[in-house]
Design a protein around this motif. Sequence first.
Motif, mmCIF file in Angstrom:
data_model
loop_
_atom_site.group_PDB
_atom_site.id
_atom_site.type_symbol
_atom_site.label_atom_id
_atom_site.label_comp_id
_atom_site.label_asym_id
_atom_site.label_seq_id
_atom_site.Cartn_x
_atom_site.Cartn_y
_atom_site.Cartn_z
ATOM 1 N N UNK A 119 0.663 -1.143 0.076
ATOM 2 C CA UNK A 119 0.017 0.002 0.067
ATOM 3 C C UNK A 119 0.921 1.179 0.016
ATOM 4 N N UNK A 120 1.976 1.288 0.820
ATOM 5 C CA UNK A 120 2.854 2.510 0.738
ATOM 6 C C UNK A 120 3.452 2.643 -0.615
ATOM 7 N N UNK A 121 3.511 1.716 -1.194
ATOM 8 C CA UNK A 121 4.279 1.785 -2.705
ATOM 9 C C UNK A 121 3.019 2.132 -3.762
ATOM 10 N N UNK A 122 2.195 1.091 -3.779
ATOM 11 C CA UNK A 122 1.053 1.531 -5.081
ATOM 12 C C UNK A 122 0.199 2.588 -4.766
ATOM 13 N N UNK A 123 -0.284 2.615 -3.581
ATOM 14 C CA UNK A 123 -1.143 3.845 -3.408
ATOM 15 C C UNK A 123 -1.040 5.162 -3.557
ATOM 16 N N UNK A 124 0.278 5.737 -3.152
ATOM 17 C CA UNK A 124 0.606 7.037 -3.701
ATOM 18 C C UNK A 124 1.083 7.128 -4.974
ATOM 19 N N UNK A 125 1.627 6.167 -5.761
ATOM 20 C CA UNK A 125 1.627 6.210 -7.214
ATOM 21 C C UNK A 125 0.437 5.955 -7.725
ATOM 22 N N UNK A 126 -0.247 5.318 -7.223
ATOM 23 C CA UNK A 126 -1.829 5.255 -7.965
ATOM 24 C C UNK A 126 -2.668 6.655 -7.986
ATOM 25 N N UNK A 127 -2.453 7.280 -6.928
ATOM 26 C CA UNK A 127 -2.974 8.660 -6.995
ATOM 27 C C UNK A 127 -2.559 9.737 -8.054
ATOM 28 N N UNK A 128 -1.250 9.368 -8.388
ATOM 29 C CA UNK A 128 -0.406 10.335 -9.577
ATOM 30 C C UNK A 128 -0.499 9.582 -10.807
ATOM 31 N N UNK A 129 -0.827 8.332 -11.130
ATOM 32 C CA UNK A 129 -0.621 7.878 -12.446
ATOM 33 C C UNK A 129 -1.676 6.757 -12.862
ATOM 34 N N UNK A 130 -2.737 6.665 -12.004
ATOM 35 C CA UNK A 130 -3.743 5.600 -12.050
ATOM 36 C C UNK A 130 -5.164 6.220 -11.787
ATOM 37 N N UNK A 131 -5.409 7.304 -12.582
ATOM 38 C CA UNK A 131 -6.719 8.128 -12.426
ATOM 39 C C UNK A 131 -7.597 7.779 -13.653
ATOM 40 N N UNK A 132 -8.128 6.443 -13.345
ATOM 41 C CA UNK A 132 -9.166 5.936 -14.501
ATOM 42 C C UNK A 132 -10.085 6.661 -14.711
ATOM 43 N N UNK A 133 -10.856 6.872 -13.746
ATOM 44 C CA UNK A 133 -12.199 7.846 -13.930
ATOM 45 C C UNK A 133 -11.750 9.135 -14.575
ATOM 46 N N UNK A 134 -10.626 9.875 -14.487
ATOM 47 C CA UNK A 134 -10.311 10.904 -14.809
ATOM 48 C C UNK A 134 -9.755 10.863 -16.367
ATOM 49 N N UNK A 135 -9.141 9.860 -16.694
ATOM 50 C CA UNK A 135 -9.053 9.592 -18.176
ATOM 51 C C UNK A 135 -10.222 9.309 -19.138
ATOM 52 N N UNK A 136 -11.058 8.480 -18.480
ATOM 53 C CA UNK A 136 -12.377 8.368 -19.150
ATOM 54 C C UNK A 136 -13.173 9.490 -19.375
ATOM 55 N N UNK A 137 -13.148 10.467 -18.244
ATOM 56 C CA UNK A 137 -14.021 11.550 -18.384
ATOM 57 C C UNK A 137 -13.099 12.509 -19.258
ATOM 58 N N UNK A 138 -11.968 12.574 -19.289
ATOM 59 C CA UNK A 138 -11.265 13.187 -20.461
ATOM 60 C C UNK A 138 -11.511 12.754 -21.896
#
Length: 400
Positions: free
Chosen positions: A271-290
């Motif tokens: 979680x300490x590795x994946x979660x902060x990187x996910x908040x930066x690079x894994x914004x699937x909802x934002x990508x879909x919206x764009x």
Amino acid sequence: MKGFLPLAIPVAAGLGLGLSAPSLAVQMQPLAQLFIHLLGWLTYPLIFCMLVSSASTLGRQREPGRIAALAFAYFAVLSLLSMLFGLASGWALEPGTGAVLASASSPAMPVPGETPASMPGWLDRLPSLKANNLLLLAAALPAGLLLGRFPDTRVPAWVERCRLRLLGVIKFVLMLAPLAAFGAMAAAVGRHGLAPLLPLLKFIAAINLASALFVLVVLGGAAWLAGMSLLRFIAYIRAELYLVFFTSSSLAGLVPLSEKLQDLGCPRQVTDVVLPFSYSLNLAGTYLYIAMGLVFLTQAAGVRLGWHELAWMLGMALISSKGAVGVAGSGVATLAATVALLHVVPPELMAILFAIDRTMKCRLLTNVIGHGVACVVVAAGDRCLDRKALARALSAARSP
């Protein structure tokens, strides 16, 4: 219902105030803005500390490096899939057909980040921390890697103390979420009423439908491959989803989501590795919206795109969307930047989406669900997921 009522009650109160006393309701917006300010000032340093701590271990231990590699591969696949899903949904649902373009130049539409005339001056002068997540990555990764070269210094312990203290302060700030939800709802209803822009209802329905299908099909498939039921997982994190929905900020769910994932069987090293990187690079909802927003604007403008233009649009959207953050308004701002880079439709048409940006809660919810699924998938891929804890937690989440 435990996580729903504390936020639903102030939201209902804000709705009632917005309908009964619009002028007074608009003055409640500082409650929501102050909450977002506080989250920004606290959450971005927290993400920075988490990234530094994670990066510092990459050079010393093999395991976190393998976890990061799995996470980055997963993020790349999900980013492309979410963009393609948004483009395909836009073409299939045609949300921009028949849009009323005359409203695009209406001055009544608020621009995200703009301070209303009734806003007190002290809040307007209060600086907000709107860090680009790419800048956080660019600063935290080399700092963490350098720190990993000197593990015997006091700096790692100092970073860890900062992380723990920031976690504690954020938990206290989250107690103000009901006030923020009340202020946001009261101001929105007081300013626009119940149906400010009827011609855009089709786009709102389309983006919500596309987001729901993406969660069920794509994220559901990823969860299934990891051996987890997506619907039970959503039930498990429903309190965090309520919090994100009513505060319009996925950052509000970072701390409680991290704790929930560890209880689910994802070790902290994941979680300490994946979660902060996910908040930066894994914004699937934002990508879909764009992607869907770009299709909507081209349809509204009557622009037909060729294959080379579509490929260029997809590439530019993937690049520009990496700077998006988890606060309402960042998605439409990133979309505006993408439109300006592409020169496909007149930039002023972006105003047609400004007024409904606060209704795009599906974007935030999709992001948060995606963050959680990413941690589970990476933990399962690294074979460090506690299956017994996973089964126990999801079994308890079956009942509302």
